[in-house]
Design a protein around this motif. Sequence first.
Motif, PDB file in Angstrom:
ATOM      1  N   ILE A 247       2.749 -18.488  26.075  1.00 15.27           N
ATOM      2  CA  ILE A 247       1.166 -18.445  27.215  1.00 15.27           C
ATOM      3  C   ILE A 247       1.978 -17.055  28.408  1.00 15.27           C
ATOM      4  CG2 ILE A 247       0.824 -19.544  28.920  1.00 15.27           C
ATOM      5  CD1 ILE A 247       0.821 -20.462  25.310  1.00 15.27           C
ATOM      6  N   GLU A 248       0.688 -17.080  28.752  1.00 14.80           N
ATOM      7  CA  GLU A 248       0.903 -15.565  29.815  1.00 14.80           C
ATOM      8  C   GLU A 248       0.958 -16.482  30.957  1.00 14.80           C
ATOM      9  OE1 GLU A 248       1.499 -12.123  30.377  1.00 14.80           O
ATOM     10  OE2 GLU A 248       1.179 -12.365  27.610  1.00 14.80           O
ATOM     11  N   GLU A 249       1.864 -15.948  32.357  1.00 16.79           N
ATOM     12  CA  GLU A 249       2.216 -16.539  33.969  1.00 16.79           C
ATOM     13  C   GLU A 249       0.671 -17.791  34.098  1.00 16.79           C
ATOM     14  OE1 GLU A 249       5.222 -16.130  36.624  1.00 16.79           O
ATOM     15  OE2 GLU A 249       2.944 -15.236  37.643  1.00 16.79           O
ATOM     16  N   GLN A 250      -0.177 -16.175  33.884  1.00 15.90           N
ATOM     17  CA  GLN A 250      -1.591 -16.733  34.354  1.00 15.90           C
ATOM     18  C   GLN A 250      -2.365 -17.979  33.961  1.00 15.90           C
ATOM     19  OE1 GLN A 250      -3.662 -13.300  33.926  1.00 15.90           O
ATOM     20  NE2 GLN A 250      -4.069 -13.160  32.540  1.00 15.90           N
ATOM     21  N   ASP A 251      -1.989 -18.257  32.444  1.00 21.35           N
ATOM     22  CA  ASP A 251      -2.632 -19.201  32.100  1.00 21.35           C
ATOM     23  C   ASP A 251      -2.567 -20.449  32.228  1.00 21.35           C
ATOM     24  OD1 ASP A 251      -4.600 -18.341  29.401  1.00 21.35           O
ATOM     25  OD2 ASP A 251      -2.929 -17.508  29.046  1.00 21.35           O
ATOM     26  N   VAL A 252      -0.787 -20.389  32.958  1.00 26.67           N
ATOM     27  CA  VAL A 252      -0.222 -21.878  33.220  1.00 26.67           C
ATOM     28  C   VAL A 252      -0.898 -21.810  34.547  1.00 26.67           C
ATOM     29  CG1 VAL A 252       1.792 -23.410  34.030  1.00 26.67           C
ATOM     30  CG2 VAL A 252       2.077 -21.180  32.483  1.00 26.67           C
ATOM     31  N   TYR A 253      -1.308 -21.042  35.093  1.00 28.42           N
ATOM     32  CA  TYR A 253      -2.031 -21.473  36.704  1.00 28.42           C
ATOM     33  C   TYR A 253      -3.539 -21.895  36.216  1.00 28.42           C
ATOM     34  CZ  TYR A 253       2.015 -19.563  39.364  1.00 28.42           C
ATOM     35  OH  TYR A 253       2.757 -19.632  40.607  1.00 28.42           O
ATOM     36  N   ARG A 254      -4.052 -21.044  35.264  1.00 33.23           N
ATOM     37  CA  ARG A 254      -5.409 -21.456  35.388  1.00 33.23           C
ATOM     38  C   ARG A 254      -5.555 -22.960  34.929  1.00 33.23           C
ATOM     39  NH1 ARG A 254      -7.465 -16.833  30.521  1.00 33.23           N
ATOM     40  NH2 ARG A 254      -9.762 -18.681  31.166  1.00 33.23           N
ATOM     41  N   GLN A 255      -4.388 -23.906  33.746  1.00 35.58           N
ATOM     42  CA  GLN A 255      -4.061 -25.270  33.518  1.00 35.58           C
ATOM     43  C   GLN A 255      -3.593 -26.008  34.528  1.00 35.58           C
ATOM     44  OE1 GLN A 255      -1.871 -24.824  29.904  1.00 35.58           O
ATOM     45  NE2 GLN A 255      -3.433 -22.773  29.158  1.00 35.58           N
ATOM     46  N   PHE A 256      -3.063 -25.369  35.147  1.00 36.52           N
ATOM     47  CA  PHE A 256      -2.161 -26.661  35.895  1.00 36.52           C
ATOM     48  C   PHE A 256      -2.783 -26.850  37.997  1.00 36.52           C
ATOM     49  CE2 PHE A 256       0.709 -26.884  32.460  1.00 36.52           C
ATOM     50  CZ  PHE A 256       1.127 -27.890  33.048  1.00 36.52           C
ATOM     51  N   GLY A 257      -2.994 -25.106  38.062  1.00 38.75           N
ATOM     52  CA  GLY A 257      -3.808 -25.064  39.013  1.00 38.75           C
ATOM     53  C   GLY A 257      -2.186 -25.195  40.313  1.00 38.75           C
ATOM     54  N   PRO A 258      -2.387 -25.603  41.244  1.00 42.70           N
ATOM     55  CA  PRO A 258      -1.366 -25.479  42.576  1.00 42.70           C
ATOM     56  C   PRO A 258      -0.323 -26.604  41.836  1.00 42.70           C
ATOM     57  CG  PRO A 258      -3.459 -26.516  43.820  1.00 42.70           C
ATOM     58  CD  PRO A 258      -3.620 -26.434  41.621  1.00 42.70           C
ATOM     59  N   GLU A 259      -0.104 -27.105  41.163  1.00 41.81           N
ATOM     60  CA  GLU A 259       0.997 -27.690  40.300  1.00 41.81           C
ATOM     61  C   GLU A 259       2.035 -26.381  39.357  1.00 41.81           C
ATOM     62  OE1 GLU A 259       2.247 -31.602  38.652  1.00 41.81           O
ATOM     63  OE2 GLU A 259       0.521 -31.188  38.242  1.00 41.81           O
ATOM     64  N   ALA A 260       1.527 -25.155  39.038  1.00 38.79           N
ATOM     65  CA  ALA A 260       1.919 -24.272  38.637  1.00 38.79           C
ATOM     66  C   ALA A 260       2.891 -24.022  38.640  1.00 38.79           C
ATOM     67  CB  ALA A 260       0.451 -23.174  38.136  1.00 38.79           C
ATOM     68  N   SER A 261       3.353 -23.549  40.178  1.00 44.86           N
ATOM     69  CA  SER A 261       4.330 -23.370  40.737  1.00 44.86           C
ATOM     70  C   SER A 261       5.371 -24.011  40.306  1.00 44.86           C
ATOM     71  CB  SER A 261       4.460 -23.107  42.420  1.00 44.86           C
ATOM     72  OG  SER A 261       3.076 -22.355  42.354  1.00 44.86           O
ATOM     73  N   ALA A 262       5.489 -25.080  40.496  1.00 39.60           N
ATOM     74  CA  ALA A 262       6.783 -26.413  40.160  1.00 39.60           C
ATOM     75  C   ALA A 262       6.700 -26.631  38.312  1.00 39.60           C
ATOM     76  CB  ALA A 262       6.096 -27.621  41.001  1.00 39.60           C
ATOM     77  N   VAL A 263       5.508 -26.373  37.432  1.00 41.83           N
ATOM     78  CA  VAL A 263       5.911 -26.219  36.218  1.00 41.83           C
ATOM     79  C   VAL A 263       6.516 -25.349  35.663  1.00 41.83           C
ATOM     80  CG1 VAL A 263       4.355 -26.650  34.411  1.00 41.83           C
ATOM     81  CG2 VAL A 263       3.337 -27.789  36.075  1.00 41.83           C
ATOM     82  N   LEU A 264       6.066 -23.780  36.359  1.00 35.97           N
ATOM     83  CA  LEU A 264       6.826 -22.994  35.636  1.00 35.97           C
ATOM     84  C   LEU A 264       8.253 -22.280  35.898  1.00 35.97           C
ATOM     85  CD1 LEU A 264       4.880 -20.106  36.983  1.00 35.97           C
ATOM     86  CD2 LEU A 264       4.618 -20.932  34.666  1.00 35.97           C
ATOM     87  N   ASP A 265       9.085 -24.217  37.102  1.00 39.08           N
ATOM     88  CA  ASP A 265      10.462 -23.904  36.889  1.00 39.08           C
ATOM     89  C   ASP A 265      10.516 -24.081  35.630  1.00 39.08           C
ATOM     90  OD1 ASP A 265      12.607 -23.920  38.402  1.00 39.08           O
ATOM     91  OD2 ASP A 265      12.200 -26.080  38.052  1.00 39.08           O
ATOM     92  N   ARG A 266      10.328 -25.224  34.758  1.00 33.41           N
ATOM     93  CA  ARG A 266      11.051 -25.514  33.317  1.00 33.41           C
ATOM     94  C   ARG A 266      10.517 -24.790  32.648  1.00 33.41           C
ATOM     95  NH1 ARG A 266       7.571 -30.798  32.544  1.00 33.41           N
ATOM     96  NH2 ARG A 266       5.264 -29.880  31.928  1.00 33.41           N
ATOM     97  N   VAL A 267       9.620 -23.617  32.414  1.00 34.75           N
ATOM     98  CA  VAL A 267       9.386 -22.651  31.523  1.00 34.75           C
ATOM     99  C   VAL A 267      10.581 -21.593  31.481  1.00 34.75           C
ATOM    100  CG1 VAL A 267       6.702 -23.529  31.418  1.00 34.75           C
ATOM    101  CG2 VAL A 267       8.015 -21.596  32.766  1.00 34.75           C
ATOM    102  N   PHE A 268      10.516 -20.577  29.628  1.00 37.17           N
ATOM    103  CA  PHE A 268      11.471 -19.723  29.458  1.00 37.17           C
ATOM    104  C   PHE A 268      10.605 -18.416  29.887  1.00 37.17           C
ATOM    105  CE2 PHE A 268      13.798 -22.984  27.455  1.00 37.17           C
ATOM    106  CZ  PHE A 268      15.620 -22.642  27.625  1.00 37.17           C
ATOM    107  N   TYR A 269      10.869 -17.719  30.614  1.00 40.25           N
ATOM    108  CA  TYR A 269       9.915 -16.106  30.696  1.00 40.25           C
ATOM    109  C   TYR A 269      10.707 -15.710  29.240  1.00 40.25           C
ATOM    110  CZ  TYR A 269       7.883 -16.671  35.277  1.00 40.25           C
ATOM    111  OH  TYR A 269       6.523 -18.197  35.822  1.00 40.25           O
ATOM    112  N   LEU A 270       9.687 -14.335  29.229  1.00 47.29           N
ATOM    113  CA  LEU A 270      10.254 -13.397  28.221  1.00 47.29           C
ATOM    114  C   LEU A 270      10.529 -12.347  29.101  1.00 47.29           C
ATOM    115  CD1 LEU A 270       7.731 -13.760  25.110  1.00 47.29           C
ATOM    116  CD2 LEU A 270       9.720 -14.794  24.763  1.00 47.29           C
ATOM    117  N   GLY A 271      12.009 -11.816  28.716  1.00 46.01           N
ATOM    118  CA  GLY A 271      12.576 -10.412  28.793  1.00 46.01           C
ATOM    119  C   GLY A 271      12.979  -9.279  27.996  1.00 46.01           C
TER     120      GLY A 271
END
Length: 527
Positions: free
Chosen positions: A74-98
């Motif tokens: 899931i691209e980070e921008q999709d998380v923002y599209r789904q959660f709006g302003p709350e996305a920043s807090a939600v992204l704290d619990r996801v794993f980023y791919l490196g």
Amino acid sequence: MRFDSEEFAELAKKDFDEAWHAGAGIQEKPAFSRRYPRNMLQPAKPHPVPETIQKLRDAYLRMGFDEARVPVFIEEQDVYRQFGPEASAVLDRVFYLGGLPRPNVGIGKKQIDEINSILGRIISADEEENLRKTLHAYKKSEIDGDELTHELAVVLSADDGMIVKILDDVFPEFRELSPESSRTTLRSHMTSGWFITLGEMWDRQSLPIKQFAVDRCFRREQEEGPTRLMAYHSASCIIAGEDVTVEDGKAVAAGLLSAFGFTDFEFRPDDKRSKYYVPGTQTEVYAKHPVHGWVEVATFGMYSPYALAAYGVEIPVMNLGMGVERLAMIEYKAEDMRVMTYPQMYPPQFSDLELATGITLREEPKTAEGAEIAAAIVETAKANGDAESPCEFLAYESDTYGGRKVRVYVFEAEENSKLLGPAALNDVFVSEGKILGVPDTSNFRKVRDKGVSAGISYLDAVANLAAARVEEGFMTGECGEVHFKMAKVPSDVNIAIEPWAMRYVTDNNRKLDLRGPVFTAVRWEIE
């Protein structure tokens, strides 16, 4: 290759020790207990998680849901599209791919000299040029990382081992690389994938759309616990259509749980109020656990029209997500999700019956005649066990044993004793995880009544060892005898304990006591 139980049993019956085919006229005995431990023919145990997944799949299919696969990345921008302003807090619990960047490797005179030293020769100008081109192609991702060693081996006409040494010694850039994160995340909940899926299909299929997917999600928890894992399975579904309401979520949840026989569950308003759900529709489903009480197993609600609009979806959508591992905990009465999911990471627990299957004979006869000799030794020794010594009793006699005459005696040469020592008739029992050799007396009645017999007595075990030695004597034509004295360890009475059973006993500080005075002997004559 796999066999069903009947095929496997048939193969086991036919499995004889080929070394005995040369024995003239000897009827062979299947070496079943040596080659096929008793527990190998028992039904295998399925894992609770895939078993629960399969039941959920069957339930969804019976309720008319089509099976789907939704995106994992899931691209980070999709998380923002789904959660709006709350996305920043939600992204704290996801794993980023490196991943590791491709190094820009320089090749100068120093590197060429080191390569020449490793190869033991001077590389040509063409080889040097092709080396530069290959490393440049790797930098531009025209060559995959797992192909680089082979490509360099071809360029330099060297084996892979030398190429690995060159990469490690000459180009430290590869060893010193540090991973860099992308803006792509691992799916933390199935909703992230459903929005993307709905955006592609909602206006291309007839309504209502009913789909489900059972797959992994990944959540960067601070720590795992008895009811929480970082990698878990979600059994998620959507119903999309003009007349869909939150009541559809209740019906689906009830249908899924009733398929597992659950009637003790309840719906509770979810105070978390995720931004992608319509306010007032987010509902948690709880089922009762025998240890942990009420456990949340599912959440459902109506997707927010604003979140759906970001993907061009113009119809109501109900979504339900059910935690597979949490449901499995209830189904299998597990107390810790970590132990249930990854049992290999935790010390296993064995019942007395299971431990008893790990107690076997170290040696036993290979032929039917050898088994008869062992049985005759046991019968004769029991019948004359209290005879005063010195004494000797013929246990077995045959002139058809491979064309040779064989006599087997049970004897005790020492004076002022008996044919059998006090512990010779001890039986092996497992009681509360302890492995014990106990006589049939009132002092050990509790062990014998509540424990599990391994089906082996000291006399059985030593008789089988003696019979195996008689078989060896037949092959060599030599007479002999074998003595059994004070048993201090299991091997002294021809008893073997499987490593896993021994590990369980020692890890749990259980008692292992197969000691005792056996004091008897067997001899054989071969003519």
